[in-house]
Design a protein around this motif. Sequence first.
Motif, PDB file in Angstrom:
ATOM      1  N   ALA A  93      51.514  64.201 -28.725  1.00 30.73           N
ATOM      2  CA  ALA A  93      50.335  63.509 -28.204  1.00 30.73           C
ATOM      3  C   ALA A  93      49.268  63.295 -29.273  1.00 30.73           C
ATOM      4  N   ALA A  94      49.228  64.170 -30.291  1.00 27.72           N
ATOM      5  CA  ALA A  94      48.177  64.075 -31.313  1.00 27.72           C
ATOM      6  C   ALA A  94      48.433  62.952 -32.306  1.00 27.72           C
ATOM      7  N   ASP A  95      49.660  62.536 -32.453  1.00 26.47           N
ATOM      8  CA  ASP A  95      50.017  61.489 -33.410  1.00 26.47           C
ATOM      9  C   ASP A  95      50.404  60.238 -32.633  1.00 26.47           C
ATOM     10  N   ARG A  96      49.507  59.271 -32.594  1.00 31.08           N
ATOM     11  CA  ARG A  96      49.729  58.078 -31.772  1.00 31.08           C
ATOM     12  C   ARG A  96      50.957  57.289 -32.219  1.00 31.08           C
ATOM     13  N   ALA A  97      51.130  57.133 -33.524  1.00 35.53           N
ATOM     14  CA  ALA A  97      52.266  56.356 -34.026  1.00 35.53           C
ATOM     15  C   ALA A  97      53.589  57.043 -33.683  1.00 35.53           C
ATOM     16  N   ALA A  98      53.629  58.362 -33.878  1.00 33.40           N
ATOM     17  CA  ALA A  98      54.845  59.107 -33.564  1.00 33.40           C
ATOM     18  C   ALA A  98      55.112  59.104 -32.060  1.00 33.40           C
ATOM     19  N   ALA A  99      54.040  59.189 -31.277  1.00 29.74           N
ATOM     20  CA  ALA A  99      54.190  59.166 -29.827  1.00 29.74           C
ATOM     21  C   ALA A  99      54.745  57.826 -29.363  1.00 29.74           C
ATOM     22  N   ALA A 100      54.241  56.741 -29.953  1.00 30.24           N
ATOM     23  CA  ALA A 100      54.720  55.410 -29.587  1.00 30.24           C
ATOM     24  C   ALA A 100      56.211  55.266 -29.894  1.00 30.24           C
ATOM     25  N   GLN A 101      56.633  55.795 -31.043  1.00 28.56           N
ATOM     26  CA  GLN A 101      58.042  55.722 -31.414  1.00 28.56           C
ATOM     27  C   GLN A 101      58.918  56.545 -30.468  1.00 28.56           C
ATOM     28  N   GLU A 145      50.725  57.200 -20.458  1.00 32.60           N
ATOM     29  CA  GLU A 145      49.288  57.174 -20.174  1.00 32.60           C
ATOM     30  C   GLU A 145      48.562  58.329 -20.854  1.00 32.60           C
ATOM     31  N   GLU A 146      49.233  59.457 -20.990  1.00 31.50           N
ATOM     32  CA  GLU A 146      48.621  60.618 -21.631  1.00 31.50           C
ATOM     33  C   GLU A 146      48.546  60.458 -23.150  1.00 31.50           C
ATOM     34  N   ALA A 147      49.651  60.010 -23.751  1.00 30.87           N
ATOM     35  CA  ALA A 147      49.710  59.921 -25.209  1.00 30.87           C
ATOM     36  C   ALA A 147      49.135  58.624 -25.754  1.00 30.87           C
ATOM     37  N   LEU A 148      49.263  57.545 -24.975  1.00 31.23           N
ATOM     38  CA  LEU A 148      48.776  56.236 -25.416  1.00 31.23           C
ATOM     39  C   LEU A 148      47.865  55.657 -24.344  1.00 31.23           C
ATOM     40  N   PRO A 149      46.672  56.202 -24.188  1.00 30.44           N
ATOM     41  CA  PRO A 149      45.775  55.695 -23.145  1.00 30.44           C
ATOM     42  C   PRO A 149      45.494  54.218 -23.334  1.00 30.44           C
ATOM     43  N   LYS A 150      45.554  53.496 -22.234  1.00 32.98           N
ATOM     44  CA  LYS A 150      45.382  52.046 -22.296  1.00 32.98           C
ATOM     45  C   LYS A 150      43.914  51.674 -22.410  1.00 32.98           C
TER      46      LYS A 150
END
Length: 346
Positions: free
Chosen positions: A77-85, A132-137
Amino acid sequence: MDVTAVDLRGYGHAEESSAVKIPERLLKRDQARTEDVERRREAKESQSVPEDKRGFFSDTFSRERAAIEELLAGCPAADRAAAAQTLEEATTKTQRLQKFLNDSMVFLTQYELRQAQASLQKLQTSLTDKREEALPKKKFAFKSRSKVKEEAAAPVSDTPSPGDTPADSGTTKVDGSVNSEQCGFSNMDSMVLTLPAEEILKRDVLLTHLTNCKVRLFGSPSTLHIKHISGCEVLCGPVSSSVFVDDCRNSTLAFPCQQLRTHNTTDTQVYLHVTSRAIIEDCHGVSFAPFSWSYPTLDEDFSLSGLDRDRNNWTQVDDFNWLAAGTPSPNWTVIPDADRKTSWDP
């Protein structure tokens, strides 16, 4: 003496003939028994094939589901790019698992199918929650078409203006950044609402709290969520994964999708193309017909969605509130041919 000898020879010949005929009858009987045993063996083997397939499905489905759950549990959750992947990988695996389920429907029992669909739905919900938790819109706002034209030459701001409210022109559209993962309409009454293909391609579309609206969604979204609508007509292009309907009243819906989940819905018509199955729960007065809406780029959007256009299970509806085998659910019906819509207003 000669007569006796003849008689004895005749008796011996008759006995020899009888000895030849007895093994022949036994041979035929043995052959018939062998053929019967072979038929039974083949019948038993043919019955065991679906059992073997169901066993393979169960093992594979459980293994892939566990892999997706592990991905979601380890989503950084702390790393947005890694979370997106990570979420992209989980989404791809979930879509493959859905296709695996679709292809296995022919030999699964109703109970096995419902269990798998429920597990897949739980996975999709977990995936949405984790996203929604890791990549809030970013919040999106609704603008009138005239407002959009006025600001076309101005740079797009990441933060919506407080004044971005729907005008009384009757037609509105969502204004959001290209990277926004969700678009849609909310809190509108008696409006004509349209989204073009470029705005919804592979994105999640949310329609909520709409009354007496006509909605046209051109293109192929990733998912479609319809919540708290009344007296609406919603037409959508091919949805590559699932459509979720909740608290829908006196409305008409039309869309192709991979899976449909409908909750708390009454007196609603659904014109459907679904490659898996439709599921209803806590619904009454829902009726179905094959998808019949058309627009110029529909064929292209079907290709983009990955849906099988030749496979439509619109009559295969599972009612989770009706488990009586052999008795149709009273909560849904097929729309009679004479009552089906064949043309749609622009």
